[in-house]
Design a protein around this motif. Structure first.
Motif, PDB file in Angstrom:
ATOM      1  N   ASP A  54       0.854  -0.865   0.375  1.00 49.89           N
ATOM      2  CA  ASP A  54       0.234  -0.149   0.285  1.00 49.89           C
ATOM      3  C   ASP A  54       1.250   1.277   0.060  1.00 49.89           C
ATOM      4  N   GLN A  55       0.596   2.389  -0.884  1.00 47.15           N
ATOM      5  CA  GLN A  55       1.337   3.509  -1.116  1.00 47.15           C
ATOM      6  C   GLN A  55       1.191   4.587   0.534  1.00 47.15           C
ATOM      7  N   ALA A  56       0.287   4.314   0.934  1.00 48.36           N
ATOM      8  CA  ALA A  56       0.173   5.371   2.409  1.00 48.36           C
ATOM      9  C   ALA A  56       1.139   4.787   3.248  1.00 48.36           C
ATOM     10  N   GLU A  57       0.865   3.377   3.830  1.00 51.61           N
ATOM     11  CA  GLU A  57       2.118   2.645   4.345  1.00 51.61           C
ATOM     12  C   GLU A  57       3.406   2.257   4.104  1.00 51.61           C
ATOM     13  N   MET A  58       3.511   2.367   3.333  1.00 51.72           N
ATOM     14  CA  MET A  58       4.993   2.394   2.954  1.00 51.72           C
ATOM     15  C   MET A  58       5.113   3.703   2.835  1.00 51.72           C
ATOM     16  N   GLY A  64       7.840   7.906   8.287  1.00 49.33           N
ATOM     17  CA  GLY A  64       8.299   8.851   9.954  1.00 49.33           C
ATOM     18  C   GLY A  64       6.690   9.210  10.102  1.00 49.33           C
ATOM     19  N   MET A  65       5.884   8.940   9.181  1.00 47.81           N
ATOM     20  CA  MET A  65       4.770   9.922   9.816  1.00 47.81           C
ATOM     21  C   MET A  65       3.456   9.383  10.029  1.00 47.81           C
ATOM     22  N   PRO A  66       2.175   9.755  10.247  1.00 45.88           N
ATOM     23  CA  PRO A  66       1.159   8.978  10.964  1.00 45.88           C
ATOM     24  C   PRO A  66       0.403   9.024   9.734  1.00 45.88           C
ATOM     25  N   PRO A  67      -0.358   8.360   9.181  1.00 47.61           N
ATOM     26  CA  PRO A  67      -1.293   7.393   8.091  1.00 47.61           C
ATOM     27  C   PRO A  67      -2.116   9.068   7.544  1.00 47.61           C
ATOM     28  N   GLU A  68      -1.802   9.491   8.884  1.00 51.07           N
ATOM     29  CA  GLU A  68      -3.432  10.362   8.449  1.00 51.07           C
ATOM     30  C   GLU A  68      -2.558  11.825   7.547  1.00 51.07           C
ATOM     31  N   ARG A  69      -1.335  12.450   8.018  1.00 52.24           N
ATOM     32  CA  ARG A  69      -0.380  13.177   7.156  1.00 52.24           C
ATOM     33  C   ARG A  69      -0.261  12.303   6.398  1.00 52.24           C
ATOM     34  N   VAL A  70       0.262  11.595   5.300  1.00 50.10           N
ATOM     35  CA  VAL A  70       0.453  10.903   4.415  1.00 50.10           C
ATOM     36  C   VAL A  70      -0.568  11.268   3.705  1.00 50.10           C
ATOM     37  N   ARG A  71      -1.856  10.501   3.863  1.00 55.22           N
ATOM     38  CA  ARG A  71      -3.637  10.881   3.263  1.00 55.22           C
ATOM     39  C   ARG A  71      -3.609  12.484   2.891  1.00 55.22           C
ATOM     40  N   ASP A  84      -1.656  21.380 -13.768  1.00 54.52           N
ATOM     41  CA  ASP A  84      -0.679  20.185 -14.801  1.00 54.52           C
ATOM     42  C   ASP A  84      -1.743  19.458 -15.291  1.00 54.52           C
ATOM     43  N   GLY A  85      -3.126  19.308 -15.350  1.00 49.46           N
ATOM     44  CA  GLY A  85      -3.764  18.838 -16.440  1.00 49.46           C
ATOM     45  C   GLY A  85      -3.399  17.747 -16.208  1.00 49.46           C
ATOM     46  N   LEU A  86      -3.486  17.111 -14.910  1.00 51.68           N
ATOM     47  CA  LEU A  86      -3.410  15.499 -14.707  1.00 51.68           C
ATOM     48  C   LEU A  86      -3.670  14.900 -13.669  1.00 51.68           C
ATOM     49  N   GLU A  87      -4.687  13.356 -14.323  1.00 54.67           N
ATOM     50  CA  GLU A  87      -4.987  13.298 -12.785  1.00 54.67           C
ATOM     51  C   GLU A  87      -4.597  12.387 -11.980  1.00 54.67           C
ATOM     52  N   TYR A  88      -5.060  12.719 -11.165  1.00 51.90           N
ATOM     53  CA  TYR A  88      -4.099  11.488  -9.758  1.00 51.90           C
ATOM     54  C   TYR A  88      -5.404  11.181  -9.204  1.00 51.90           C
ATOM     55  N   ASN A  89      -5.142   9.428  -8.531  1.00 51.36           N
ATOM     56  CA  ASN A  89      -5.844   9.090  -7.683  1.00 51.36           C
ATOM     57  C   ASN A  89      -5.266   8.649  -6.593  1.00 51.36           C
ATOM     58  N   LEU A  90      -4.597   8.410  -5.728  1.00 48.05           N
ATOM     59  CA  LEU A  90      -3.643   8.332  -4.993  1.00 48.05           C
ATOM     60  C   LEU A  90      -3.908   7.881  -4.001  1.00 48.05           C
ATOM     61  N   SER A  91      -5.199   8.066  -3.261  1.00 54.30           N
ATOM     62  CA  SER A  91      -5.342   6.964  -2.422  1.00 54.30           C
ATOM     63  C   SER A  91      -6.324   5.241  -2.954  1.00 54.30           C
ATOM     64  N   GLY A  92      -5.637   4.673  -2.180  1.00 53.61           N
ATOM     65  CA  GLY A  92      -5.788   2.756  -1.772  1.00 53.61           C
ATOM     66  C   GLY A  92      -4.449   2.754  -3.191  1.00 53.61           C
TER      67      GLY A  92
END
Length: 238
Positions: A54-58, A64-71, A84-92
């Motif tokens: 999981d990207q957020a867990e990694m 060394g950050m809490p998960p909510e900070r990564v989110r 810049d005209g890009l669509e990012y969907n990083l959650s999950g």
């Protein structure tokens, strides 16, 4: 003029940097004389093949950050990408070893399809959340971008291009690149990071101007020096 771009396919700044450079290139008068080559760089070459995290867990563990900070950081990155005209969907999202994907980028270069394939891989990972770590998914994505699926499968079933990926990594380190994206323009100018489009515009213009010989706008019998001899008029000019 050659432009080399070192990047990793799971690096969010790499996709943004690619788009900003493309905008600069689109406005460059000599864009049809520019060859763009994408080179391999793995942010985590030690990641086990065939495994995903999981990207957020990694990031939470790495930074060394809490998960909510990564989110929160992921949300901020999504907004930056949108500018810049890009669509990012990083959650999950997930991350893993990108060596196989990079090997297919080398195959795509040989097939004259490097641009479409790397764009498809970036879009798959950041926008559509499709896997870059599963062979079947990679073959499907490569085929959608125009690459022969049989050729892609044959590469993944072998170690073909593995040495090329490693060579790219070593060369980046020799050039002093500690992160990506990293751009080298005309073999002389290094640009580190996803710089503003204006920066890429300036570098392209400067590299082009300095690589072109001066143009002679007058020729003939004008006075000049040749080596250590100079012509001296024997009569005054009227």
């Amino acid at each position: 003029m050659l432009v080399e771009i070192w990047s990793d396919l799971v690096c969010p700044w790499c996709y943004i940097g690619k788009r900003r450079f493309e905008k600069a290139l689109a406005g460059f008068d000599h864009r049809d004389r520019v060859e763009v080559v994408h080179r391999s760089f793995q942010l985590d070459p030690s990641a086990p093949h065939g495994e995903v995290r999981d990207q957020a867990e990694m990031l939470s563990a790495k930074l060394g950050m809490p998960p909510e900070r990564v989110r929160a950081l992921n949300t901020e990155m999504e907004h930056r990408a949108a500018e810049d005209g890009l669509e990012y969907n990083l959650s999950g999202g997930t991350v893993g070893n990108t060596a196989d994907a990079h090997r297919l980028i080398h195959l795509a270069r040989d097939a004259g399809l490097q641009g479409p394939v790397i764009e498809a891989f970036y879009r798959a990972h950041f926008t559509d959340r499709r896997s870059l770590f599963d062979p079947d998914s990679l073959v499907e994505l490569a085929a959608e971008a125009g690459l022969d699926p049989g050729a892609a499968r044959a590469v993944l079933d072998s170690d073909r291009y593995a040495a090329d990926v490693q060579t790219d990594q070593v060369e980046a380190q020799q050039l002093g690149a500690t992160g990506v994206p990293f751009f080298v323009v005309d073999g002389r100018y290094g640009v580190s990071g996803a710089q503003p489009t204006e920066t890429f515009t300036q570098v392209l213009a400067r590299a082009w101007a300095e690589s072109r010989p001066p143009v002679t706008i007058a020729a003939g019998d004008g006075d000049a020096c040749d080596g250590d001899a100079c012509a001296v008029p024997t009569e005054p000019r009227g």
